[in-house]
Design a protein around this motif. Structure first.
Motif, short mmCIF file in Angstrom:
data_model
loop_
_atom_site.label_atom_id
_atom_site.label_comp_id
_atom_site.label_asym_id
_atom_site.label_seq_id
_atom_site.Cartn_x
_atom_site.Cartn_y
_atom_site.Cartn_z
N TYR A 17 25.55 55.17 31.49
CA TYR A 17 24.26 55.49 30.87
C TYR A 17 23.09 54.89 31.64
O TYR A 17 22.09 54.45 31.07
CB TYR A 17 24.22 55.03 29.41
CG TYR A 17 25.45 55.41 28.62
CD1 TYR A 17 25.78 56.77 28.44
CD2 TYR A 17 26.30 54.46 28.09
CE1 TYR A 17 26.91 57.13 27.74
CE2 TYR A 17 27.43 54.81 27.39
CZ TYR A 17 27.74 56.15 27.22
OH TYR A 17 28.87 56.50 26.53
N GLY A 18 23.23 54.85 32.99
CA GLY A 18 22.13 54.42 33.82
C GLY A 18 21.83 52.94 33.78
O GLY A 18 20.69 52.52 34.01
N GLY A 19 22.84 52.12 33.50
CA GLY A 19 22.64 50.68 33.43
C GLY A 19 22.49 50.06 34.81
O GLY A 19 22.34 50.76 35.83
N ASN A 20 22.53 48.74 34.84
CA ASN A 20 22.35 48.03 36.10
C ASN A 20 23.50 48.31 37.06
O ASN A 20 24.63 48.54 36.66
CB ASN A 20 22.27 46.52 35.84
CG ASN A 20 21.02 46.15 35.07
OD1 ASN A 20 20.01 46.85 35.15
ND2 ASN A 20 21.08 45.04 34.33
N SER A 21 23.17 48.26 38.36
CA SER A 21 24.16 48.42 39.41
C SER A 21 24.50 47.07 40.01
O SER A 21 23.64 46.20 40.12
CB SER A 21 23.64 49.35 40.51
OG SER A 21 23.42 50.66 40.00
N VAL A 22 25.77 46.91 40.40
CA VAL A 22 26.23 45.68 41.05
C VAL A 22 26.86 46.05 42.38
O VAL A 22 27.77 46.88 42.43
CB VAL A 22 27.26 44.93 40.17
CG1 VAL A 22 27.79 43.71 40.92
CG2 VAL A 22 26.64 44.52 38.85
N GLN A 23 26.36 45.44 43.44
CA GLN A 23 26.92 45.70 44.76
C GLN A 23 28.01 44.68 45.05
O GLN A 23 27.74 43.51 45.26
CB GLN A 23 25.84 45.63 45.84
CG GLN A 23 26.37 45.95 47.23
CD GLN A 23 25.28 46.11 48.26
OE1 GLN A 23 24.77 47.21 48.46
NE2 GLN A 23 24.92 45.03 48.90
N ALA A 24 29.27 45.14 45.06
CA ALA A 24 30.40 44.25 45.31
C ALA A 24 30.64 44.07 46.81
O ALA A 24 31.00 42.98 47.26
CB ALA A 24 31.66 44.79 44.64
N GLY A 42 36.78 33.52 49.87
CA GLY A 42 35.40 33.69 49.43
C GLY A 42 35.26 33.22 48.00
O GLY A 42 36.23 33.13 47.26
N GLU A 43 34.05 32.88 47.61
CA GLU A 43 33.80 32.44 46.25
C GLU A 43 34.05 33.58 45.27
O GLU A 43 34.08 34.75 45.64
CB GLU A 43 32.36 31.94 46.12
CG GLU A 43 32.04 30.73 46.97
CD GLU A 43 30.59 30.31 46.85
OE1 GLU A 43 29.77 31.14 46.40
OE2 GLU A 43 30.27 29.16 47.20
N SER A 44 34.21 33.25 44.01
CA SER A 44 34.34 34.27 42.97
C SER A 44 33.11 35.17 43.00
O SER A 44 31.97 34.68 43.08
CB SER A 44 34.48 33.62 41.59
OG SER A 44 35.67 32.88 41.51
N GLY A 45 33.34 36.47 42.96
CA GLY A 45 32.23 37.42 43.01
C GLY A 45 31.81 37.81 44.41
O GLY A 45 30.86 38.59 44.59
N SER A 46 32.53 37.30 45.43
CA SER A 46 32.15 37.61 46.81
C SER A 46 32.59 39.00 47.25
O SER A 46 32.13 39.50 48.27
CB SER A 46 32.74 36.56 47.76
OG SER A 46 34.16 36.57 47.69
N GLY A 47 33.51 39.60 46.51
CA GLY A 47 33.94 40.96 46.83
C GLY A 47 35.34 41.06 47.40
O GLY A 47 35.82 42.16 47.70
N LYS A 48 36.04 39.92 47.51
CA LYS A 48 37.35 39.97 48.18
C LYS A 48 38.40 40.74 47.38
O LYS A 48 39.21 41.46 47.97
CB LYS A 48 37.84 38.56 48.50
CG LYS A 48 38.01 37.63 47.33
CD LYS A 48 38.33 36.21 47.80
CE LYS A 48 38.60 35.29 46.61
NZ LYS A 48 37.44 35.19 45.70
N THR A 49 38.38 40.62 46.05
CA THR A 49 39.34 41.37 45.25
C THR A 49 39.02 42.86 45.26
O THR A 49 39.92 43.71 45.33
CB THR A 49 39.37 40.84 43.80
OG1 THR A 49 39.80 39.47 43.82
CG2 THR A 49 40.34 41.64 42.94
#
Length: 255
Positions: A17-24, A42-49
């Motif tokens: 529904y057009g919410g926020n975007s997150v760049q992984a 990488g730290e948690s949230g760095s995109g490795k997973t």
């Protein structure tokens, strides 16, 4: 040709529904050669997973390409993905992903059963791996009857039994005690010496220090990399620690 080629990989998650975007992932580039043993940190949230999931064909990139032996993974039809994973990729997870209603034997053989392999060939492969990984006396036990380290060895056997082009390991030592972790890492080094290519995501500096190369992911890119070369495990461990400290504090890194 490299075994695995990752080029300009980008992944953006957009809420409904057009919410926020997150760049992984922003712009990830690297290659893996046949026989390499590479760790991703990488730290948690760095995109490795997210990166591992895209390589595993469990997720699709927003843009960019991943090629395994020249085949672009995003072009594989959805109906063929499960077969592609069984034939090309081996998976080792933190939580083992064994079926409690199946014996250790049946858990290991499951990918071959799904491919309808000849029983004699299945038995040959199982015998070889169970001897190599010390599972012979455990094959008729169930996952709830064995230790975490034994479960993970069974998971490694299941990953290897298809003769995969690439092993993908997601925090493989995360649920293990120190003794079981060292056993697992020795197994990984052993199968790598036999030519098996391994790509491992880990928070563990000790686990990463057993690899031949470490890629550091930060802000959705490959920020830095280290090669082990002729360093011992302990020397490479210290080099990784020093690099993580510099990355965390914003200092400069040197190859």
């Amino acid at each position: 040709m490299s075994l695995l080629e990752v080029n300009h990989l980008k992944k953006i998650y957009t809420a409904r529904y057009g919410g926020n975007s997150v760049q992984a992932l922003a712009d990830v580039n690297f290659t893996i050669e046949n026989g390499e043993y590479t760790a991703i940190m990488g730290e948690s949230g760095s995109g490795k997973t997210t990166l591992l999931n895209i390589i595993a064909t469990l997720d699709r990139p927003t843009s960019g390409t991943v090629r395994l032996e020249g085949q672009e993974l995003s072009t594989i039809p959805e109906r063929r993905l499960a077969e592609f994973r069984r034939k090309n990729l081996g998976f080792v997870f933190q939580d083992f992903n064994l079926l409690d209603t199946f014996s250790i034997r049946d858990n290991i053989l499951l990918p071959l059963v799904l491919d309808r392999m000849d029983l004699r060939e299945m038995d040959r492969r199982l015998k070889m791996l169970s001897e190599q990984l010390g599972l012979g006396e455990l094959l008729d036990h169930y996952p709830y009857e064995v230790s975490g380290g034994q479960k993970q060895r069974a998971a490694v056997a299941r990953a290897l039994i298809t003769n995969p082009r690439l092993i993908l390991a997601d925090e493989p030592s995360g649920a293990l005690d120190s003794k079981s972790t060292e056993t697992l890492l020795r197994i990984f080094e052993g199968i790598n010496r036999q030519g098996q290519t391994i790509l491992m995501v880990t928070h563990s500096t000790r686990a990463a220090s057993h690899a031949g190369r470490v890629l550091f992911i930060k802000d959705g890119i490959v920020y830095h990399q280290l090669y082990r070369g002729n360093l011992t495990v302990d020397q490479f461990y210290q080099k990784i620690v020093d690099t993580l400290t510099l990355i965390t504090t914003g200092g400069r890194t040197n190859a």
